[in-house]
Design a protein around this motif. Structure first.
Motif, PDB file in Angstrom:
ATOM      1  N   VAL A 101       0.957  -1.250   0.090  1.00  0.00           N
ATOM      2  CA  VAL A 101       0.035  -0.035   0.030  1.00  0.00           C
ATOM      3  C   VAL A 101       0.973   1.444  -0.054  1.00  0.00           C
ATOM      4  CG1 VAL A 101      -1.822   1.328   1.369  1.00  0.00           C
ATOM      5  CG2 VAL A 101      -2.024  -1.108   1.244  1.00  0.00           C
ATOM      6  N   ALA A 102       1.913   1.395   0.807  1.00  0.00           N
ATOM      7  CA  ALA A 102       2.651   2.617   1.091  1.00  0.00           C
ATOM      8  C   ALA A 102       3.157   2.919  -0.229  1.00  0.00           C
ATOM      9  CB  ALA A 102       3.685   2.326   2.119  1.00  0.00           C
ATOM     10  N   LEU A 103       3.388   4.294  -0.605  1.00  0.00           N
ATOM     11  CA  LEU A 103       3.761   4.855  -1.715  1.00  0.00           C
ATOM     12  C   LEU A 103       3.156   4.190  -3.132  1.00  0.00           C
ATOM     13  CD1 LEU A 103       7.479   4.772  -0.602  1.00  0.00           C
ATOM     14  CD2 LEU A 103       5.662   6.401  -0.277  1.00  0.00           C
ATOM     15  N   ARG A 104       2.191   3.471  -3.194  1.00  0.00           N
ATOM     16  CA  ARG A 104       1.643   2.980  -4.226  1.00  0.00           C
ATOM     17  C   ARG A 104       0.757   4.001  -4.716  1.00  0.00           C
ATOM     18  NH1 ARG A 104      -1.284  -3.007  -4.572  1.00  0.00           N
ATOM     19  NH2 ARG A 104      -2.385  -2.612  -6.593  1.00  0.00           N
ATOM     20  N   PRO A 105       0.381   4.681  -5.903  1.00  0.00           N
ATOM     21  CA  PRO A 105      -0.394   5.316  -6.400  1.00  0.00           C
ATOM     22  C   PRO A 105      -1.758   4.809  -6.376  1.00  0.00           C
ATOM     23  CG  PRO A 105       1.550   5.092  -8.035  1.00  0.00           C
ATOM     24  CD  PRO A 105       1.731   4.023  -6.894  1.00  0.00           C
ATOM     25  N   ASP A 131      -2.599  13.052   2.452  1.00  0.00           N
ATOM     26  CA  ASP A 131      -1.631  13.406   3.508  1.00  0.00           C
ATOM     27  C   ASP A 131      -0.350  12.455   3.369  1.00  0.00           C
ATOM     28  OD1 ASP A 131      -2.354  10.849   4.410  1.00  0.00           O
ATOM     29  OD2 ASP A 131      -3.088  11.945   6.323  1.00  0.00           O
ATOM     30  N   GLY A 132      -0.593  11.461   2.333  1.00  0.00           N
ATOM     31  CA  GLY A 132       0.587  10.658   2.266  1.00  0.00           C
ATOM     32  C   GLY A 132       0.948   9.592   3.194  1.00  0.00           C
ATOM     33  N   ILE A 133       0.161   9.623   4.448  1.00  0.00           N
ATOM     34  CA  ILE A 133       0.390   8.908   5.449  1.00  0.00           C
ATOM     35  C   ILE A 133      -0.621   7.738   5.652  1.00  0.00           C
ATOM     36  CG2 ILE A 133       0.427   8.723   8.029  1.00  0.00           C
ATOM     37  CD1 ILE A 133       1.741  11.631   7.892  1.00  0.00           C
ATOM     38  N   HIS A 134      -1.806   8.090   5.363  1.00  0.00           N
ATOM     39  CA  HIS A 134      -3.148   7.258   5.727  1.00  0.00           C
ATOM     40  C   HIS A 134      -3.411   6.468   4.499  1.00  0.00           C
ATOM     41  CE1 HIS A 134      -3.131   9.982   9.437  1.00  0.00           C
ATOM     42  NE2 HIS A 134      -3.289   8.858   9.753  1.00  0.00           N
ATOM     43  N   PRO A 135      -3.837   5.180   4.444  1.00  0.00           N
ATOM     44  CA  PRO A 135      -4.289   4.427   3.338  1.00  0.00           C
ATOM     45  C   PRO A 135      -5.753   5.069   3.080  1.00  0.00           C
ATOM     46  CG  PRO A 135      -3.465   2.856   4.830  1.00  0.00           C
ATOM     47  CD  PRO A 135      -3.301   4.342   5.526  1.00  0.00           C
ATOM     48  N   ASN A 136      -6.290   5.213   1.721  1.00  0.00           N
ATOM     49  CA  ASN A 136      -7.710   5.535   1.593  1.00  0.00           C
ATOM     50  C   ASN A 136      -8.471   4.184   1.587  1.00  0.00           C
ATOM     51  OD1 ASN A 136      -7.322   4.224  -1.091  1.00  0.00           O
ATOM     52  ND2 ASN A 136      -6.924   5.861  -2.055  1.00  0.00           N
ATOM     53  N   ALA A 192      -7.482   1.131  -0.433  1.00  0.00           N
ATOM     54  CA  ALA A 192      -6.380   0.152   0.032  1.00  0.00           C
ATOM     55  C   ALA A 192      -6.895  -0.906   1.027  1.00  0.00           C
ATOM     56  CB  ALA A 192      -5.348   1.193   0.448  1.00  0.00           C
ATOM     57  N   GLN A 193      -8.013  -0.747   1.663  1.00  0.00           N
ATOM     58  CA  GLN A 193      -8.315  -1.441   2.754  1.00  0.00           C
ATOM     59  C   GLN A 193      -8.417  -3.171   2.563  1.00  0.00           C
ATOM     60  OE1 GLN A 193      -8.533   0.236   5.636  1.00  0.00           O
ATOM     61  NE2 GLN A 193      -7.973   1.898   4.388  1.00  0.00           N
ATOM     62  N   ASP A 194      -8.785  -3.545   1.458  1.00  0.00           N
ATOM     63  CA  ASP A 194      -8.563  -4.799   0.774  1.00  0.00           C
ATOM     64  C   ASP A 194      -7.125  -5.443   0.874  1.00  0.00           C
ATOM     65  OD1 ASP A 194     -11.447  -5.470   0.676  1.00  0.00           O
ATOM     66  OD2 ASP A 194     -11.444  -4.249  -1.481  1.00  0.00           O
ATOM     67  N   GLU A 195      -6.300  -4.355   0.252  1.00  0.00           N
ATOM     68  CA  GLU A 195      -4.812  -4.829   0.333  1.00  0.00           C
ATOM     69  C   GLU A 195      -4.328  -5.161   1.846  1.00  0.00           C
ATOM     70  OE1 GLU A 195      -2.894  -5.817  -2.275  1.00  0.00           O
ATOM     71  OE2 GLU A 195      -3.997  -4.984  -3.771  1.00  0.00           O
TER      72      GLU A 195
END
Length: 199
Positions: A164-168, A174-179, A182-185
């Protein structure tokens, strides 16, 4: 023997649940910036109840939580919910605040011990911090999770945000929290280790 064990868990667990999973985490598990029902913990509960209908998930995660805060709250949560499994997803905020890794390690170790003393097994979710914190602190931070998993012999996911991190397209502005996407991943990262514990 397996049936007897399940029956015993049912009798001992609140409200007759055979398996109770307690998630103790920070904003990553509290669903910061998204609808809570779309968060990975809610998705975990849905999947668990499909595959293990006698399972429930208690989400005790709080945005901004540190390992010190989790350590203070855990005893009451263990007494109230009597979980069979505790998922520890803490440490990210310690890193972002520059808290000494030794202090974070002591808090996580204490929580592992508390959970075990209450009869629960532990799944530890590892975390990494941004590069701007410097290579020395980053190494010290990451090693905490690896050493705890080895020394305490607990189930371990090395990097919770691996896919997840840094994946477009998967992070909030904010670049910190997944949207939400991303939750399934995130669930997919946790599920294999948790499923092995359940089985």
């Amino acid at each position: 023997m397996r049936i007897a064990g399940i029956l015993l868990l049912w009798l001992l667990s609140p409200a007759g649940w055979a398996v109770t999973v307690l998630v103790l985490g920070d904003s990553l598990s509290a669903g910061y910036g998204i609808e809570v029902e779309r968060g990975w913990v809610a998705l975990l509960e849905q999947r668990l109840q499909k595959e293990h209908k006698d399972a429930r998930v208690v989400n005790a995660s709080i945005s901004g939580e540190t390992t010190a805060g989790g350590r203070r709250r855990l005893p009451a949560l263990l007494a109230r919910h009597r979980p069979n499994i505790v998922i520890l997803e803490l440490g990210g905020n310690d890193g972002l605040r520059g808290i000494p890794p030794q202090r974070m390690a002591a808090n996580l170790a204490a929580m592992i011990d508390q959970a075990r003393q209450a009869g629960a097994r532990v799944l530890l979710l590892g975390m990494k911090i941004p590069a701007n914190y410097g290579p020395r602190y980053r190494r010290q931070f990451e090693v905490v999770f690896q050493r705890l998993a080895r020394d305490k012999q607990v189930a371990f996911v090395p990097f919770f945000l691996q896919d997840v991190a840094l994946r477009p397209g998967l992070m909030q502005a904010d670049g910190i929290h997944p949207n939400a996407e991303a939750q399934d991943e995130m669930l997919a990262r946790v599920w294999p280790a948790l499923a092995a514990m359940l089985n």
